[in-house]
Enzyme design. Structure first.
Site, PDB file in Angstrom:
ATOM      1  N   HIS A  62       0.810  -1.216   0.000  1.00 53.69           N
ATOM      2  CA  HIS A  62       0.000   0.000   0.000  1.00 53.69           C
ATOM      3  C   HIS A  62       0.844   1.266   0.000  1.00 53.69           C
ATOM      4  CE1 HIS A  62      -2.970  -2.590   2.543  1.00 53.69           C
ATOM      5  NE2 HIS A  62      -3.182  -2.795   1.263  1.00 53.69           N
ATOM      6  N   LYS A  72       5.989   6.385   6.863  1.00 50.37           N
ATOM      7  CA  LYS A  72       5.509   5.569   7.982  1.00 50.37           C
ATOM      8  C   LYS A  72       6.671   5.146   8.868  1.00 50.37           C
ATOM      9  CE  LYS A  72       1.731   3.605   5.267  1.00 50.37           C
ATOM     10  NZ  LYS A  72       1.156   2.395   4.699  1.00 50.37           N
ATOM     11  N   TYR A 132       1.963   2.217  14.104  1.00 53.75           N
ATOM     12  CA  TYR A 132       2.777   3.027  13.216  1.00 53.75           C
ATOM     13  C   TYR A 132       2.254   4.447  13.122  1.00 53.75           C
ATOM     14  CZ  TYR A 132      -0.648   1.564   9.630  1.00 53.75           C
ATOM     15  OH  TYR A 132      -1.795   1.301   8.925  1.00 53.75           O
ATOM     16  N   ASP A 170      -6.990  -6.447  -0.993  1.00 59.17           N
ATOM     17  CA  ASP A 170      -5.603  -6.751  -1.350  1.00 59.17           C
ATOM     18  C   ASP A 170      -5.478  -7.923  -2.320  1.00 59.17           C
ATOM     19  OD1 ASP A 170      -4.807  -4.636   0.204  1.00 59.17           O
ATOM     20  OD2 ASP A 170      -4.033  -5.868   1.843  1.00 59.17           O
TER      21      ASP A 170
END
Length: 185
Positions: A62, A72, A132, A170
């Site tokens: 992603h 991230k 995260y 996904d």
């Protein structure tokens, strides 16, 4: 704080110090000044916490594009993951290449995935928790993705294909070669 540039040097593996005593431990997992000095600029605008109940959960590949492209800073606070960053910056000498590292509660590492990279991880243990920080807010229209097993990228996942657990979203992502350019150098 230990900082190691991976084979794609913009992606960094970070190990914050842990101070143990009979009560447990203390660790400073984010400090704006220290992380900026290490090449992790922030600012961060959102924290995310994901729980995966089974081994083999794979989240990714992603990214977000445009004004809400995200960097991230990923850490695993329970269990273990194999975390991957793929350079998708057209014009980069590392375009289409990936780096990966095991991130776990035990090894206490974090990984910095900058803007311009796809990101994914798979769980190596059941009951895994990942936290995260991201540099831009979630923006559904800006979401992009690539199929986890794109043969042109060739990620060496540490789990067998039949063990992989994916979201419906996904399962149908395109290959990188079928995507319009996501980022440019």
């Amino acid at each position: 704080m230990k900082v190691e540039a991976l084979a794609i040097p913009e992606v960094k593996l970070i190990t914050p110090p842990r101070f143990n005593d009979p009560r447990g431990f203390f660790s400073e997992t984010w400090n704006a000044g220290r992380f900026a000095d290490a090449g992790v600029p922030g600012p961060f605008v959102q924290d995310n916490h994901a729980v995966s109940t089974a081994r083999g959960v794979l989240r990714g590949l992603h990214c977000q594009v445009g004004a809400n492209a995200q960097g991230k800073l990923v850490r695993c606070v329970k269990g273990a993951i194999f975390d991957v960053a793929i350079d998708v910056r057209r014009g980069s000498p590392n375009f289409g290449k990936w780096v990966g590292a095991e991130i776990s509660a035990e090894n206490w590492t974090q990984i910095w995935v900058p803007v311009g990279f796809l990101h994914a991880y798979c769980t190596l243990t059941a009951e895994t928790e990942v936290i995260y920080k991201v540099t831009a807010p979630y923006d559904k229209p800006a979401e992009r993705g690539v199929i986890w097993n794109d043969p042109d990228i060739g990620i060496a996942w540490p789990i067998a294909e039949e063990e992989v657990i994916l979201s419906d979203k996904d399962k149908v992502l395109p290959r990188l070669r079928d995507c319009p350019p996501l980022f440019h150098v």
